[in-house]
Design an enzyme around this catalytic site. Sequence first.
Site, mmCIF file in Angstrom:
data_model
loop_
_atom_site.group_PDB
_atom_site.id
_atom_site.type_symbol
_atom_site.label_atom_id
_atom_site.label_comp_id
_atom_site.label_asym_id
_atom_site.label_seq_id
_atom_site.Cartn_x
_atom_site.Cartn_y
_atom_site.Cartn_z
ATOM 1 N N HIS A 14 0.805 7.639 7.901
ATOM 2 C CA HIS A 14 1.888 6.837 8.473
ATOM 3 C C HIS A 14 3.085 7.691 8.856
ATOM 4 C CE1 HIS A 14 -0.169 3.243 6.633
ATOM 5 N NE2 HIS A 14 -0.035 2.947 7.902
ATOM 6 N N LYS A 20 0.865 -1.188 0.000
ATOM 7 C CA LYS A 20 0.000 0.000 0.000
ATOM 8 C C LYS A 20 0.897 1.232 0.000
ATOM 9 C CE LYS A 20 -4.394 -1.439 1.000
ATOM 10 N NZ LYS A 20 -4.728 -1.752 2.388
ATOM 11 N N HIS A 57 1.496 6.736 3.101
ATOM 12 C CA HIS A 57 0.867 8.063 3.014
ATOM 13 C C HIS A 57 1.160 8.906 4.251
ATOM 14 C CE1 HIS A 57 -2.249 6.696 5.764
ATOM 15 N NE2 HIS A 57 -2.284 5.580 5.057
HETATM 16 N N1 ARG Z 1 -0.638 -1.736 9.895
HETATM 17 C C1 ARG Z 1 -1.610 -1.008 10.656
HETATM 18 C C2 ARG Z 1 -2.142 0.190 9.849
HETATM 19 O O1 ARG Z 1 -1.503 0.623 8.933
HETATM 20 C C3 ARG Z 1 -1.049 -0.450 11.935
HETATM 21 C C4 ARG Z 1 -0.477 -1.494 12.858
HETATM 22 C C5 ARG Z 1 -0.521 -1.062 14.263
HETATM 23 N N2 ARG Z 1 0.115 -1.927 15.183
HETATM 24 C C6 ARG Z 1 -0.435 -3.019 15.745
HETATM 25 N N3 ARG Z 1 0.276 -3.724 16.573
HETATM 26 N N4 ARG Z 1 -1.668 -3.358 15.513
HETATM 27 O O2 ARG Z 1 -3.223 0.658 10.152
#
Ligand code: ARG
Length: 578
Positions: A134, A128, A131
Site C-alpha cells: 500500500h 488489515k 503493508h
Molecule cells: N482496497 C483495495 C486493496 O487494498 C484497493 C482498492 C482499489 N480501488 C478501487 N476503486 N477498487 O486491494
Amino acid sequence: MDVKKDIVELLVRLTGLDEEVLTAAVEVPPAGMGDYALPCFKLAKSLRKAPQAIATDLAERASGPDGLPPSLDRVRADGGYVNFFLRQSAFTAGVVRATLDAGDRLGTSEEGKGKTVLLEYSSPNIAKPFHVGHAFTTILGHSLARIYGHLGYPVVRMNHLGDYGTQFGKLISAYLRWGDEEALEKDPIAELFRIYVKFHKEAEKDPALEEEGRMHFRRLEEGAVQEKEIWQRFRDLSLREFERVYQRLGVSFDNYNGESFYSDQIPAVVKMLEEKGLLEESQGAKVVRLDEYNLPPCIVLKSDGTTIYASRDIAAVLYRMREYGFYKNIYVVGTPQALHFRQVFAVLEKAGVPCAQDCIHVGFGLLKFADGKFSTREGNVVLLEDLLGQAVAKTHEIIVKNMETRGQDSSGEEMRAIAERVGIGAVIYTYLKNGRERDIVFSWEDMLDFEGDTAPYVMYTYARIRSILRKAAESDQTGTATDEALLRLDLPEEFDIARQLDGFSEAIRKAAEDYEPFYLTRYIGMLARVFNKYYNSYSILSAGDPELVRARLALCESVASALRIGTWLLGIEVAERM
Ligand code: ARG
C-alpha cells in the site's frame, strides 16, 4: 528558455515551410553535433533539392545579414543536417534568470485549468495491516496529485477505503465470539488481524461460521444497528492507525469515501443496467457479459443479493461523474487488479456511459527484498510503519557518523528531524526511481547510499547549496546578479547545468502524461549530479571578483530551487542542512 522555438522561427523564415512540420523535424543530436539539428532528408521533396544542398543553403542564409537570434552562436551544415550551436552563456544566463523569476511557480502551467482530475490512491483495507504494497499506491498517487496540481488541474485526492464486503461480516462474527476489548484499544489492527485469522482457522473445522459471517454482512447492508456500530468502530480505529503513517509521509486526502459509501447506490446501478438490458442471470448471480471485450463476465450482484467489489466501483464512477464531472478519473492500484478495472470500465462503456474512456487504471509492480532480511511483526507482511522506522534509524546512524568524521556536533533534536526527512525521502525515492510497472528490489545499501542515485544524495546536494548561500550571506556576498553578470557563466559545466535546469517543464509534463513520476526523479537525480561535478571543480565563494561570485551564487540558487520543487513534487521534503 525556448531556444527550439527560436530555431523553428528562423527556419520558418528561411524555408517558408509550416511551423508544425519544422517543430517535429528539429531534434537533439548526439553529443558533439551541436545542440539542435535539422535533418533535411524529409524536406527534399517539398523543397525540391538534395538534402545536402538544402543544409548548405540554410546554414549560409541563417548566418546572413538578418542574423541569428541572440540565443544562437552559429549554424553549420554537416552532410544532410543543419547543426545549431547555442550561444552558451546567453542560454545559461537566460535559464538562471527564468528559474529565479519563476520561484515556487517553476514548472507550473495553465494546461489543467478547469479540468478536474480525480486521483484515487492508497485505499487500504480497514482492519488489515498497512503493508509495503500500500506504500506504493500511497507514494505514487500522492506524487501524481502534486504533479497534476502543479500543472493547474484541480485535483481531488480520494482514498477508496476497503471498508465493505463479506469479510466484515466474518470480522463481526469473530469479534462477537473472541474479541478482546483491551487488546483492541491498544493495537487495533493487530487484534482485528488476530481474530480474522482465527475465524478462518475455526471455519475450516466448522463451516457454519461462514454462513454466520455472511448473515452479519447481510444485516450490515440492511442497516442493522449492532452490526453498523461494530463496523463503524473497526473503521474509526483503523483510520486512526492509518493516519499515523499518512502524517509521517505528509499525505492527505480530500475524502475517504470507501466502498461502503457506494453501497446504497447499487440499486440505481442495477436498475440502470437492467433498463439497458445488460443484466443477465448466471448461477443465481446477476452479471454483465463482456464477451465482445474478450473479458469474463462482471458480477454485479451475488446469488444472495449482496453487492460486490466491482458493483461498488461501477457505482463510484457514476457518483464521481455526477459530483465532479471529471476530466480524468485515475486509479492508482496494483497491476494484479488490471482485469478488474478493465471489466468495470467495459461495463460502463457497454452501458453507454461517456466518461468510461476517461477512467484510467495506473498499475505498478511489487516490492521485493533483495536480502530477504526484514524483521516482520505480523506473519509475512512488512508493515510500512516498520519500514519507515528502520529507514529513519539507519539514516540517523549514517548522518551521525558523517558528522563525527567532520568533527561536528551530531547530538540533538535537529539531527532526528533531519534523519526523519532523509530516511522517508529515501523510501519515497526508491519507489519512484524507475518505471512504475517494474518490480522494486529493495536494498538498504542502495537506497541509503549518499553517493548513489538516491534521495540522500539529492538532499545532500540541496543542503550543500543552502550552506553555500548561508555562508555568502554571512560574508555579505549577496545581492542580485545583473543580466550582465550572468553572462559571465560561460563554463561548459555551467552550460550543462543550465541545459538540465531547462528540462524541468518537460520532465513534469512527461511525468503527468505517462503517470510516471520517475521522469522527475531521474531529472532531479541528474541535476544533482551535474551540479556536483561543477562544484567539485570550481569554487563559488572564492571565484574572484564579486560579479562572478554573484553570478555563480545565482546559478546555485536556481539549482536549489529546482531540487526543492522537484523533490516536493515527488513527496519529499528537503532539509536545509545535513
Ligand atoms: N482496497 C483495495 C486493496 O487494498 C484497493 C482498492 C482499489 N480501488 C478501487 N476503486 N477498487 O486491494
